[in-house]
Scaffold this motif. Structure first.
Motif, PDB file in Angstrom:
ATOM      1  N   ASP B 132      -0.989 -11.066   3.964  1.00 31.84           N
ATOM      2  CA  ASP B 132      -1.452 -11.303   2.628  1.00 31.84           C
ATOM      3  C   ASP B 132      -2.127 -10.060   1.890  1.00 31.84           C
ATOM      4  O   ASP B 132      -1.674  -9.670   0.674  1.00 31.84           O
ATOM      5  CB  ASP B 132      -2.557 -12.421   2.448  1.00 31.84           C
ATOM      6  CG  ASP B 132      -2.116 -13.599   2.873  1.00 31.84           C
ATOM      7  OD1 ASP B 132      -1.670 -14.313   1.951  1.00 31.84           O
ATOM      8  OD2 ASP B 132      -2.313 -13.938   4.180  1.00 31.84           O
ATOM      9  N   LEU B 133      -2.616  -8.978   2.841  1.00 33.10           N
ATOM     10  CA  LEU B 133      -3.088  -7.894   2.395  1.00 33.10           C
ATOM     11  C   LEU B 133      -2.909  -6.789   3.487  1.00 33.10           C
ATOM     12  O   LEU B 133      -3.280  -7.351   4.684  1.00 33.10           O
ATOM     13  CB  LEU B 133      -4.337  -7.986   1.613  1.00 33.10           C
ATOM     14  CG  LEU B 133      -5.097  -6.626   1.354  1.00 33.10           C
ATOM     15  CD1 LEU B 133      -4.269  -6.013   0.090  1.00 33.10           C
ATOM     16  CD2 LEU B 133      -6.580  -6.599   1.009  1.00 33.10           C
ATOM     17  N   ARG B 134      -2.575  -5.664   3.191  1.00 27.16           N
ATOM     18  CA  ARG B 134      -2.503  -4.496   4.235  1.00 27.16           C
ATOM     19  C   ARG B 134      -3.338  -3.382   3.859  1.00 27.16           C
ATOM     20  O   ARG B 134      -3.385  -2.946   2.799  1.00 27.16           O
ATOM     21  CB  ARG B 134      -0.918  -4.142   4.266  1.00 27.16           C
ATOM     22  CG  ARG B 134      -0.470  -3.365   5.775  1.00 27.16           C
ATOM     23  CD  ARG B 134       0.852  -3.426   5.742  1.00 27.16           C
ATOM     24  NE  ARG B 134       1.791  -2.614   4.572  1.00 27.16           N
ATOM     25  CZ  ARG B 134       2.028  -1.547   4.698  1.00 27.16           C
ATOM     26  NH1 ARG B 134       1.587  -0.712   5.787  1.00 27.16           N
ATOM     27  NH2 ARG B 134       2.723  -0.851   3.664  1.00 27.16           N
ATOM     28  N   ILE B 135      -4.126  -2.914   4.879  1.00 30.12           N
ATOM     29  CA  ILE B 135      -5.125  -1.807   4.748  1.00 30.12           C
ATOM     30  C   ILE B 135      -4.537  -0.699   5.517  1.00 30.12           C
ATOM     31  O   ILE B 135      -4.379  -1.034   6.723  1.00 30.12           O
ATOM     32  CB  ILE B 135      -6.323  -2.165   4.838  1.00 30.12           C
ATOM     33  CG1 ILE B 135      -7.033  -3.510   4.308  1.00 30.12           C
ATOM     34  CG2 ILE B 135      -7.376  -0.962   4.832  1.00 30.12           C
ATOM     35  CD1 ILE B 135      -7.122  -3.435   2.942  1.00 30.12           C
ATOM     36  N   CYS B 136      -4.233   0.570   4.875  1.00 33.12           N
ATOM     37  CA  CYS B 136      -3.946   1.566   5.663  1.00 33.12           C
ATOM     38  C   CYS B 136      -4.966   2.586   5.629  1.00 33.12           C
ATOM     39  O   CYS B 136      -5.629   2.708   4.769  1.00 33.12           O
ATOM     40  CB  CYS B 136      -2.618   2.227   5.059  1.00 33.12           C
ATOM     41  SG  CYS B 136      -1.343   0.925   4.844  1.00 33.12           S
ATOM     42  N   ASN B 137      -4.808   3.293   6.896  1.00 30.25           N
ATOM     43  CA  ASN B 137      -5.983   4.556   7.032  1.00 30.25           C
ATOM     44  C   ASN B 137      -5.512   5.606   6.255  1.00 30.25           C
ATOM     45  O   ASN B 137      -6.485   6.460   6.105  1.00 30.25           O
ATOM     46  CB  ASN B 137      -6.194   4.678   8.477  1.00 30.25           C
ATOM     47  CG  ASN B 137      -7.153   4.077   9.244  1.00 30.25           C
ATOM     48  OD1 ASN B 137      -7.626   2.949   8.385  1.00 30.25           O
ATOM     49  ND2 ASN B 137      -7.002   3.753  10.571  1.00 30.25           N
ATOM     50  N   SER B 138      -4.168   5.700   5.962  1.00 30.73           N
ATOM     51  CA  SER B 138      -3.905   6.973   5.241  1.00 30.73           C
ATOM     52  C   SER B 138      -2.715   6.779   4.386  1.00 30.73           C
ATOM     53  O   SER B 138      -1.736   5.806   4.789  1.00 30.73           O
ATOM     54  CB  SER B 138      -3.474   8.253   6.021  1.00 30.73           C
ATOM     55  OG  SER B 138      -2.556   7.823   7.033  1.00 30.73           O
ATOM     56  N   ASN B 139      -2.430   7.483   3.409  1.00 29.36           N
ATOM     57  CA  ASN B 139      -0.920   7.540   2.752  1.00 29.36           C
ATOM     58  C   ASN B 139       0.156   7.667   3.665  1.00 29.36           C
ATOM     59  O   ASN B 139       1.198   7.141   3.577  1.00 29.36           O
ATOM     60  CB  ASN B 139      -1.034   8.734   1.858  1.00 29.36           C
ATOM     61  CG  ASN B 139      -2.069   8.356   0.634  1.00 29.36           C
ATOM     62  OD1 ASN B 139      -2.158   7.254   0.133  1.00 29.36           O
ATOM     63  ND2 ASN B 139      -2.602   9.416   0.116  1.00 29.36           N
ATOM     64  N   HIS B 140       0.072   8.442   4.638  1.00 28.38           N
ATOM     65  CA  HIS B 140       1.143   8.708   5.626  1.00 28.38           C
ATOM     66  C   HIS B 140       1.314   7.344   6.188  1.00 28.38           C
ATOM     67  O   HIS B 140       2.487   7.048   6.296  1.00 28.38           O
ATOM     68  CB  HIS B 140       0.763   9.856   6.349  1.00 28.38           C
ATOM     69  CG  HIS B 140       1.457   9.816   7.871  1.00 28.38           C
ATOM     70  ND1 HIS B 140       3.001  10.033   7.848  1.00 28.38           N
ATOM     71  CD2 HIS B 140       1.244   9.206   9.179  1.00 28.38           C
ATOM     72  CE1 HIS B 140       3.362  10.101   9.052  1.00 28.38           C
ATOM     73  NE2 HIS B 140       2.279   9.435   9.908  1.00 28.38           N
ATOM     74  N   ILE B 141       0.440   6.593   6.764  1.00 32.73           N
ATOM     75  CA  ILE B 141       0.736   5.182   7.407  1.00 32.73           C
ATOM     76  C   ILE B 141       1.078   4.256   6.661  1.00 32.73           C
ATOM     77  O   ILE B 141       2.209   3.659   6.832  1.00 32.73           O
ATOM     78  CB  ILE B 141      -0.634   4.977   8.159  1.00 32.73           C
ATOM     79  CG1 ILE B 141      -1.167   5.807   9.078  1.00 32.73           C
ATOM     80  CG2 ILE B 141      -0.525   3.598   8.705  1.00 32.73           C
ATOM     81  CD1 ILE B 141      -2.615   5.799   9.740  1.00 32.73           C
ATOM     82  N   GLN B 142       0.474   4.292   5.211  1.00 34.23           N
ATOM     83  CA  GLN B 142       1.081   3.522   4.245  1.00 34.23           C
ATOM     84  C   GLN B 142       2.749   3.552   3.909  1.00 34.23           C
ATOM     85  O   GLN B 142       3.434   2.432   3.869  1.00 34.23           O
ATOM     86  CB  GLN B 142       0.551   3.685   2.905  1.00 34.23           C
ATOM     87  CG  GLN B 142       0.771   2.515   1.860  1.00 34.23           C
ATOM     88  CD  GLN B 142      -0.172   3.103   0.680  1.00 34.23           C
ATOM     89  OE1 GLN B 142       0.053   4.052   0.066  1.00 34.23           O
ATOM     90  NE2 GLN B 142      -0.413   1.907  -0.256  1.00 34.23           N
ATOM     91  N   ASN B 143       3.156   4.891   3.802  1.00 39.32           N
ATOM     92  CA  ASN B 143       4.370   5.207   3.687  1.00 39.32           C
ATOM     93  C   ASN B 143       5.444   4.867   4.906  1.00 39.32           C
ATOM     94  O   ASN B 143       6.419   4.672   4.735  1.00 39.32           O
ATOM     95  CB  ASN B 143       4.630   6.509   3.057  1.00 39.32           C
ATOM     96  CG  ASN B 143       3.858   6.772   1.705  1.00 39.32           C
ATOM     97  OD1 ASN B 143       3.686   5.805   0.926  1.00 39.32           O
ATOM     98  ND2 ASN B 143       3.332   7.965   1.425  1.00 39.32           N
ATOM     99  N   SER B 144       5.061   5.062   5.837  1.00 37.88           N
ATOM    100  CA  SER B 144       5.902   4.795   6.990  1.00 37.88           C
ATOM    101  C   SER B 144       6.118   3.277   7.331  1.00 37.88           C
ATOM    102  O   SER B 144       7.227   3.101   8.097  1.00 37.88           O
ATOM    103  CB  SER B 144       5.041   5.317   8.480  1.00 37.88           C
ATOM    104  OG  SER B 144       4.179   4.225   9.041  1.00 37.88           O
ATOM    105  N   TRP B 145       5.530   2.419   6.762  1.00 38.37           N
ATOM    106  CA  TRP B 145       5.928   0.752   7.049  1.00 38.37           C
ATOM    107  C   TRP B 145       6.719   0.371   6.091  1.00 38.37           C
ATOM    108  O   TRP B 145       6.614   0.919   4.787  1.00 38.37           O
ATOM    109  CB  TRP B 145       4.759   0.076   7.553  1.00 38.37           C
ATOM    110  CG  TRP B 145       4.195   0.471   8.722  1.00 38.37           C
ATOM    111  CD1 TRP B 145       2.849   1.104   9.109  1.00 38.37           C
ATOM    112  CD2 TRP B 145       4.415  -0.069   9.898  1.00 38.37           C
ATOM    113  NE1 TRP B 145       2.758   1.214  10.460  1.00 38.37           N
ATOM    114  CE2 TRP B 145       3.614   0.358  11.049  1.00 38.37           C
ATOM    115  CE3 TRP B 145       5.739  -0.736  10.151  1.00 38.37           C
ATOM    116  CZ2 TRP B 145       3.804   0.215  12.415  1.00 38.37           C
ATOM    117  CZ3 TRP B 145       5.712  -1.149  11.692  1.00 38.37           C
ATOM    118  CH2 TRP B 145       4.800  -0.662  12.660  1.00 38.37           C
ATOM    119  N   ASN B 146       7.414  -0.737   6.292  1.00 41.14           N
ATOM    120  CA  ASN B 146       7.938  -1.342   5.012  1.00 41.14           C
ATOM    121  C   ASN B 146       6.925  -1.694   4.180  1.00 41.14           C
ATOM    122  O   ASN B 146       6.005  -2.084   4.209  1.00 41.14           O
ATOM    123  CB  ASN B 146       8.822  -2.526   5.522  1.00 41.14           C
ATOM    124  CG  ASN B 146       7.854  -3.517   6.086  1.00 41.14           C
ATOM    125  OD1 ASN B 146       6.804  -3.342   6.739  1.00 41.14           O
ATOM    126  ND2 ASN B 146       8.309  -4.850   6.057  1.00 41.14           N
TER     127      ASN B 146
END
Lengths: 374, 317
Positions: B132-146
């Motif tokens: 329902d919600l994804r929390i990413c530790n960094s922009n790099h991690i956020q961008n790496s996933w679908n």
């Protein structure tokens, strides 16, 4: 008034169908209705339709309606009135107080028929006479039930051409479904010379071997009553890939002439209501709620008898026990009714005409709720 | 456990004046992150099957073990797509609560957790989850996933009042206390001439990281402990990979090495170049002060929980 409705309306099964029908009937009132889905099964087919009641928010709620199995029900002190709908399928007979604790948390209980209303009230009032029991009339969500079927399940089958089609839809492996009685009555009422067919469709994904076993048992039970090559035509249809979806169901309602559903349950069954709406004049037990509301005008009634609910197929503990009663169809009566349906075109046409009015009844049905808190 | 309570809670929490969420969290070596989360004013629950490891972090006051008497739940948090998500999904289904996935690493590093591990997912698409919600530790991690689900970047927060340098004369090297003996031995074998200490097991003062000069990141990913070491002005030495490269500027805020054998020569070089070492360690603390404050972490998580206020469980997730 602000109503909060909690129920399994996103399930694609009988619980889901009944839940959606009740939710829609509530939404046709002037009340503000908020809804949240429950899921009573692990292996569910999720209905992802847009439900506007999920977007309604209110600061406070006057009434909480919980449509679920008794063990899941909670007491909510935030509302003025608590209503429980448990899809009660049996008549209470000797239920201990300890097994009614969840019912006793409610201010009102809704059931499917006046007969159930009386039986549940008589049981509950021994412990809390203030709890009201209310019979709600047959309701059906017709959103995905078009006036005409989009296809046919039998059009390409030359065996079925010009035959009178009896059909059965349900869980074939469930004892209370009445499939065995349907099959036995059909096999003993007709022969290969009669231009009839019984089509059978499993509502849920099932094992072909299990069905063959049941059919084999029924044929063995009949004995050497008739040569095997003299048996009337019987076919299994639909449910490709497991279970029957709504399009196939509508097609079968439109292809068939008469749905047979001598289910032991007292509660209404949405598929029977659908069948009636598609003018297929269903056969049901006289003890069933739909017969109680509609009678011979719309349905064919089969004589049935009250029996202790003795079964090994129990969905929840403390329910479907010998402390309850259900209605078992009398196969001899079912035989007679099936023959009558086949022969008596005048009576059938009268019922078809009555069935034709049901769609507009379902379209306008609404469930008013009163606030009268305890 | 009766899910109807949680279902009703999804309606009532919108007008809840208390404003506290009741959060069920997975807890399998996630004590550090969960300890940070407990700095938000919400109530946290863990499962009896996965008890809190007090050797990693002390039990926060607002954390308890889930029981029949627990308050109705609002959501569940899990921290690993590969190893926790299915269990979290099944719990979400059982309790009828929405699911939050915290992505601690990028797609490339989803399984190799520590320096000796070389396992990679055969079919990474199996890990494309739909929380329902994804929390990413960094922009790099956020961008790496679908990007199928809503995501928010929340950099981990570090308490810089607790983690700050208390210089010692000798070059102490700190290692994560929560590593295998084999990995510890592999690192120690390459650093025989230095004294090595483990990070703290409890709330002891002063913190081991405050005394150490170097921190060897035994994980392939960027961990809470790595950030704590930077706050304590340690020179962090980490294996070069997309995650560490996106976080550490080589010879600016830390050191990136290509293999374990580089550890010894790297420390020797830094000991000989004091100016470079001090500059790196000071830059590291500045980075933590600027980007990883507890206040920002708590505020961003409050926004994340607010996002879920009107959300409720749906089983297709």
């Amino acid at each position: 008034m602000n109503i909060l409705f909690v129920g399994p309306y996103r399930q694609e099964d009988e619980w889901g169908r009944k839940s959606r029908a009740i939710l829609q009937a509530l939404q046709k009132t002037d009340h503000s209705v908020t809804a949240r889905p429950l899921f009573l099964t692990e292996n569910l087919v999720y209905n992802a339709y847009m439900e506007k009641a999920e977007f309604v928010t209110n600061d406070e709620y006057d009434i909480l309606i919980q449509f679920t199995l008794q063990p899941h029900v909670v007491y909510d002190g935030n509302v003025k009135k608590r209503i429980g709908i448990f899809n009660t399928e049996t008549l209470p007979h000797e239920i201990a107080r300890g097994h009614l604790t969840k019912e006793l948390l409610m201010d009102e209980i809704w059931v499917d028929s006046p007969q159930l209303e009386t039986a549940v009230y008589n049981t509950i009032q021994n412990y809390n006479p203030n709890i009201k029991v209310r019979a709600i009339p047959p309701l059906l969500d017709i959103t995905n039930l078009p006036a005409q079927a989009g296809g046919s399940l039998i059009a390409g089958d030359p065996d079925l051409k010009d035959r009178f089609i009896f059909y059965y839809i349900g869980n074939l492996l469930e004892e209370k479904s009445g499939f065995k009685e349907t099959f036995l009555a059909y096999m003993t009422s007709f022969t290969h010379k009669d231009a009839v067919a019984l089509l059978c469709a499993s509502e849920v994904a099932g094992n072909q071997n299990d069905l063959e076993n049941i059919v084999g048992q029924c044929q063995a039970a009949v004995g050497n009553f008739r040569n095997s090559n003299e048996r009337p035509l019987f076919k299994v249809v639909g449910g490709q890939g497991g279970g029957m979806h709504v399009g196939e169901r509508v097609a079968l309602h439109c292809d068939g002439n008469c749905m047979v559903s001598p289910h032991y349950s007292i509660a209404t069954n949405s598929i029977v209501l659908e069948a009636a709406m598609y003018q297929s004049t269903p056969i049901v037990n006289k003890g069933n709620a739909s017969y109680e509301w509609w009678g011979e005008e719309n349905l064919w009634g089969v004589d049935s008898y009250e029996e202790l609910c003795l079964t090994l197929q129990r969905p929840v503990p403390y329910r479907f026990t010998a402390g309850e009663l259900w209605h078992k169809p009398i196969i001899k009566s079912l035989q007679k009714v099936m023959k009558d349906v086949y022969i008596n075109k005048f009576e059938r046409d009268k019922k078809i005409a009555a069935n034709a009015k049901l769609r507009s009844d379902f379209e306008t049905a609404c469930l008013n709720v009163e606030e009268d808190s305890q | 456990m009766i899910p109807v309570n949680n279902v009703l809670r999804s309606v009532y929490r919108i007008n809840d004046t208390d404003g506290k969420f009741n959060v069920l969290s997975m807890c399998r070596n996630n004590e550090k992150y969960l300890g940070l989360l407990c700095k938000t004013p919400h109530n946290f629950y863990i499962l009896p099957d996965h008890p809190w490891n007090v050797l990693i972090e002390q039990v926060p006051d607002n954390l308890s073990v889930l029981s029949l008497h627990s308050k109705p739940l609002d959501c569940i948090i899990c921290y690993d797509r590969a190893e926790q998500y299915r269990e979290a999904q099944s719990l979400a289904h059982r309790f009828h609560i929405p699911i939050i996935l915290v992505d601690m690493c990028s797609e490339n590093l989803i399984r190799p957790q520590h320096l000796l591990e070389g396992i990679h997912a055969a079919n990474i698409s199996l890990l494309y989850r739909h929380p329902d919600l994804r929390i990413c530790n960094s922009n790099h991690i956020q961008n790496s996933w679908n990007k199928d689900s809503v995501s928010i970047v929340i950099p981990m927060g570090i308490d810089t009042d607790i983690f700050h340098s208390v210089p010692e004369n000798e070059p102490i090297i700190a290692l994560d206390n929560n590593i295998s003996a084999q990995l510890g031995a592999e690192v120690a074998r390459r650093l025989k001439e230095y004294s090595i200490i483990a990070t703290d097991h409890d709330q002891s003062q002063p913190k081991a990281l405050n005394r150490s000069r170097y921190f060897i990141n035994t994980n392939q990913t960027v961990t809470v402990k790595l950030l704590e070491a930077m706050a304590s002005e340690n020179v962090v030495i980490a294996m070069r990979n997309p995650d560490t490269e996106s976080f550490i500027d080589h010879e600016q805020t830390g050191i990136l090495i290509n293999n374990l054998d580089d550890i010894g020569p790297t420390i020797k070089h830094l000991e000989e170049s004091q100016n470079l070492r001090v500059e790196i360690s000071q830059n590291a603390r500045k980075k933590i002060l600027n980007d990883h404050s507890i206040e920002k972490f708590v505020n961003k998580w409050s926004s994340a929980f607010s996002f879920l206020k009107s959300n409720f469980y749906t089983p297709h997730r």
